[in-house]
Motif scaffolding. Structure first.
Motif, mmCIF file in Angstrom:
data_model
loop_
_atom_site.group_PDB
_atom_site.id
_atom_site.type_symbol
_atom_site.label_atom_id
_atom_site.label_comp_id
_atom_site.label_asym_id
_atom_site.label_seq_id
_atom_site.Cartn_x
_atom_site.Cartn_y
_atom_site.Cartn_z
ATOM 1 N N UNK A 293 0.823 -1.207 0.000
ATOM 2 C CA UNK A 293 0.000 0.000 0.000
ATOM 3 C C UNK A 293 0.859 1.260 0.000
ATOM 4 N N UNK A 294 1.887 1.278 0.836
ATOM 5 C CA UNK A 294 2.745 2.464 0.916
ATOM 6 C C UNK A 294 3.563 2.651 -0.370
ATOM 7 N N UNK A 295 3.948 1.554 -0.967
ATOM 8 C CA UNK A 295 4.683 1.637 -2.227
ATOM 9 C C UNK A 295 3.794 2.256 -3.312
ATOM 10 N N UNK A 296 2.549 1.820 -3.353
ATOM 11 C CA UNK A 296 1.642 2.342 -4.379
ATOM 12 C C UNK A 296 1.225 3.777 -4.074
ATOM 13 N N UNK A 297 1.065 4.105 -2.791
ATOM 14 C CA UNK A 297 0.703 5.478 -2.429
ATOM 15 C C UNK A 297 1.814 6.463 -2.785
ATOM 16 N N UNK A 298 3.038 5.993 -2.757
ATOM 17 C CA UNK A 298 4.174 6.844 -3.108
ATOM 18 C C UNK A 298 4.418 6.888 -4.606
ATOM 19 N N UNK A 299 3.831 5.975 -5.351
ATOM 20 C CA UNK A 299 4.070 5.897 -6.794
ATOM 21 C C UNK A 299 3.251 6.942 -7.544
ATOM 22 N N UNK A 300 3.794 7.417 -8.656
ATOM 23 C CA UNK A 300 3.083 8.394 -9.466
ATOM 24 C C UNK A 300 2.285 7.748 -10.596
#
Length: 879
Positions: free
Chosen positions: A424-431
């Motif tokens: 989730x955090x990886x995707x939230x940080x992704x553009x």
């Protein structure tokens, strides 16, 4: 009681009016029959056991159609008694006798004389924030058609109070006679269940008919009271806001869809535009003066009446919004932007009017209706209310699981908590976007995504919180934030986990603490955290005392966590009307919360019938807001003490012991579920068209799948009120008989939390009736289960006696005569309805076994529904 003399007189007058209506519709013999039963009900409440036997025998001899007429008569008596009491609550005679006759002035004076500095009081005024969240939980059994008649009837009672104008009194007599007759000849039970949109419209009606006038009145009174203490209420202050779950609460309600949510949001804006357009029309007729500043003339033009010109232009814009919404709801291709008007679009020109008038020395005009209008904009906005979105965490979990499987990343639903958070955090940080364009999700997942997309199309001020039911892990919160972002929500919508089971409450601080340790999350919330505390499911899970203590500890720990992280915490209380769901007098409830728990404001659900009892009339709404505001000021400035270590230790043991007693019956006794279903109208409640939501979250399952509201509602019908007391007093008795009597006395005297729990139990026992609960069991429960009915009735009586001994009282609620008299006032009318209900339940179940003709079953079921509605009206806080 002298304080209730006027109330009893008006109840009697309304009863006589209803009697004349019944006699006119059915003949004098029917009125005599009803009166004879009323006298039997009164005698039964005074201890005449033979009166109950006579009622039971009388009802057995009547045919189904006659029972329907009798049920309607007593249900109407109770509705009229409620109207009289609502009026009495806000009448001068009634207010003078209440525990808090002038709550705001009295509280401010007490704080001043108690040594609280003016600076501290002003700080508390600036922090005070109340958010009343109107919900459509299905305990409001009265049709909107009848509610409107009852509101009119209540307004006529002022003439009965005064009596100085004989002509006005005669006119009121005629109008009351007419309204009572209208009510008698109106169907009191809805033919069909309301839709979520119907429920939302009911909420809009509460705002239009009551709160629209009540809020400016409350704020004027609040401002003037503060001024007397040299305190200030800024014009832009928002001490009270209104939110709603109607049309946004989809947890367990498949009828609330993304399309419904959009429709409700548009209808709310339509109603706001209508109300503000009418208000601006009235305002324009008054602001006829020409004096204005050069700056304002530049804004309004060179006409002779600049204020009128500007208000007319603003009103035309509102009418255009109404028309655009009408067309869009009719299916025309109207751009959503044409249906939306920002709050600033109203506030900026209205504030300019106010500033100009003040600059020209016309403060008295500026601070009249114009100021009221500005405050309405600050309170209601162009969206009328803020809509909460609520969904069960399982839906978000399954949506992400379906997505990760489609993308070939594995099954999110089977990952560990650490793996979920990392993803989730990886995707939230992704553009880059996560949702694939060609993906065709399942209907359930599509609905989750469509809801998020609906949120993205409306401005942030349209919404309150996104509430996650059954939240237990940080990933439950992060998942929603990811789904919102992926669906185009480009602002940080507040996401509030709802901790509602005992385990979730106990783990609440760990969950929020873990979130606050995430850099991305702290950046998202910007120092503002909302957490919802569930009262319903925790009490259903563990019993009322264990749930109350878990709620207290969770709040206390969350407050300390928020202080550590220097953030503003708003605790959202999911209370119901009944004691078993966190209900009870709001003033006492606020002052019994942990210190610091209202520093971030008070957010609380107002559910079902309690909306009408607190906010259904403008005078009642003003009174309710005064009580809330005074309690909040006191809690902010003179918070209750923290519990001593010995009190905590004893409460831990009381909670464990009460939970053990409660679960031994509700979970472990194999006879309990069949007894519950036989001894209460639980099965029959599903036939009552109360709300748009099913009575169970899932079609299969037993009591564990039953929603907390029908769970409470069913027990209130047979007067056992089991969820509101079971286990609590047994645990207290054990402690009292052991070594803890002195500590219990200290807690009841010096700790508001514990004292309030005891007061709530007093109110519960005041409303219970062991003999009536036995009567339900004896007539309706199979012989092999009768023992449980006797055991629970005996336990009820023993617990009530224990509570009185602990409080050193021989009478329940002796120290709360106002509410005691309120309960006693209704008893003679409720009593016959119980015996009617027992008879009707017996017939309905026999009809099902023997397959009676459908026409007869319909009459029985209708009469049964009337008794359910009537008892609910008499018990007041039922769900």
């Amino acid at each position: 009681m002298a304080a209730h003399a006027q109330l009893r007189r008006q109840v009697r007058q309304l009863g006589e009016t209803l009697g004349r209506t019944i006699a006119g519709a059915h003949g004098e013999a029917w009125l005599e029959r009803v009166e004879a039963l009323r006298h039997l009900g009164k005698a039964a409440r005074e201890g005449d056991l033979s009166a109950r036997q006579k009622m039971a025998e009388t009802f057995r001899t009547h045919n189904d159609e006659d029972l329907l007429v009798l049920a309607r008569a007593f249900a109407q008596f109770l509705n009229l008694a409620n109207i009289a009491e609502q009026h009495h609550t806000v009448s001068p005679a009634g207010r003078a006798q209440q525990p808090y006759p002038n709550p705001l002035p009295d509280t401010l004076e007490r704080l001043r004389t108690g040594g609280v500095t003016q600076a501290a009081r002003q700080t508390a005024v600036n922090k005070l924030h109340m958010d009343m969240v109107l919900t459509a939980h299905p305990t409001e059994v009265t049709r909107r058609t009848l509610i409107h008649k009852y509101s009119e009837l209540a307004s006529e009672l002022w003439h009965w109070d005064d009596g100085r104008d004989p002509e006005a009194t005669r006119d009121a007599d005629r109008r009351i006679e007419e309204l009572v007759s209208q009510s008698w000849h109106t169907e009191e039970i809805r033919a069909t269940r309301p839709t979520p949109v119907d429920e939302a419209r009911w909420g809009f009606a509460v705002i239009e008919n009551s709160l629209w006038d009540a809020v400016p009145r409350f704020l004027r009174d609040y401002e003037s009271t503060l001024a007397e203490h040299e305190l200030d209420l800024p014009l832009a202050a928002r001490p009270v806001r209104f939110s709603s779950w109607m049309g946004g609460d989809r947890d367990g309600n498949p009828n609330v869809t993304a399309a419904v949510t959009e429709q409700v949001l548009l209808l709310a804006r339509w109603k706001a535009a209508e109300l503000f357009a009418d208000t601006l029309h009235q305002l324009g007729s008054e602001l006829s003066m020409a004096d204005c500043t050069e700056e304002f003339r530049t804004l309004a033009g060179d006409g002779p009446e600049p204020y009128r010109a500007l208000l007319k232009s603003l009103r035309n814009r509102l009418l255009q919004v109404k028309e655009a919404i009408n067309r869009r709801l009719s299916g025309d291709r109207v751009a959503l932007e044409d249906c939306l008007l920002s709050d600033d679009a109203l506030l900026t020109p209205l504030q300019a009017c106010h500033d100009s008038l003040c600059a020209c020395g016309l403060d008295v005009i500026a601070d009249g209706r114009l100021k009221d209008t500005l405050r309405r904009v600050h309170t209601f906005g162009t969206g009328l209310q803020r809509l909460d979105i609520r969904q069960h965490s399982e839906y978000h979990l399954n949506a992400l699981g379906e997505l990760t499987r489609y993308l070939g990343l594995g099954d999110y639903t089977h990952w560990t908590e650490e793996e979920k958070q990392a993803f989730l955090l990886r995707e939230l940080a992704s553009r880059r976007p996560l949702l694939p364009r060609q993906w065709s999700p399942s209907p359930e997942t599509r609905e989750v995504l469509d809801t998020c997309r609906t949120i993205s199309r409306f401005p942030p001020e349209s919404f309150g919180l996104y509430v996650i039911s059954m939240a237990s892990r940080p990933s439950d919160v992060l998942a929603v934030q990811l789904l919102l972002r992926e669906c185009g929500v480009d602002w940080a919508m507040p996401v509030a986990p709802l901790f509602e089971t005992l385990d979730d409450l106990n783990g609440a601080t760990e969950t929020i603490g873990a979130l606050l340790n995430i850099d991305w999350y702290r950046g998202y919330i910007q120092g503002q955290q909302a957490v919802m505390i569930g009262y319903s499911d925790s009490a259903k899970d563990a019993g009322v005392l264990a749930a109350n203590w878990a709620q207290y500890r969770a709040q206390e720990a969350l407050v300390k966590l928020a202080q550590t992280h220097d953030l503003t915490l708003t605790l959202f209380h999911g209370r119901g009307g009944s004691i078993g769901r966190g209900g009870g007098p709001a003033h006492a409830a606020i002052l019994s919360q942990p210190p610091g728990s209202v520093d971030g404001g008070l957010r609380v659900t107002e559910q079902g019938e309690m909306i009408r009892f607190k906010f259904g009339l403008p005078d009642l709404a003003v009174r309710s807001l005064q009580l809330y505001a005074s309690a909040l000021l006191e809690a902010l400035l003179q918070p209750p003490p923290e519990p001593q270590p010995a009190w905590r230790d004893l409460m831990d043991r009381l909670a464990d012991e009460s939970c053990r007693h409660y679960r031994a019956v509700v979970r472990d006794d194999p006879d309990f579920v069949p007894f519950f279903r036989a001894a209460t109208p639980e099965q029959e409640l599903a036939k009552l068209p109360l709300g748009s939501r099913p009575t169970k979250r899932k079609k299969e399952g037993g009591v564990e799948s039953l929603r907390a509201i029908p769970w409470i509602f069913a027990w209130s019908q047979n007067r056992l009120l089991l969820p509101s007391w079971l286990g609590a007093v047994e645990a207290i008795r054990t402690a009292r008989d052991g070594q803890d009597a002195a500590t219990l006395d200290e807690m009841s005297q010096d700790w508001p939390f514990f004292a309030t729990r005891l007061a709530m139990l007093e109110m519960v026992f005041m409303k219970t009736d062991a003999d009536l609960s036995r009567a339900y069991a004896e007539r309706l429960v199979p012989a092999e289960l009768q023992h449980l009915g006797q055991t629970l009735a005996d336990r009820l009586l023993a617990d009530a006696a224990t509570l009185k001994a602990l409080l050193s009282e021989d009478t329940l609620m002796r120290s709360d005569q106002w509410n005691r008299e309120s309960i006693l006032l209704r008893e003679p009318y409720i009593e016959p309805l119980h015996w009617l209900q027992i008879e009707l339940l017996a017939r309905e179940r026999q009809a099902e076994r023997e397959q009676w003709p459908a026409s007869r079953v319909q009459v029985i079921e209708k009469a049964l529904m009337v008794t359910i509605a009537g008892i609910a009206a008499g018990m007041r806080n039922t769900g």
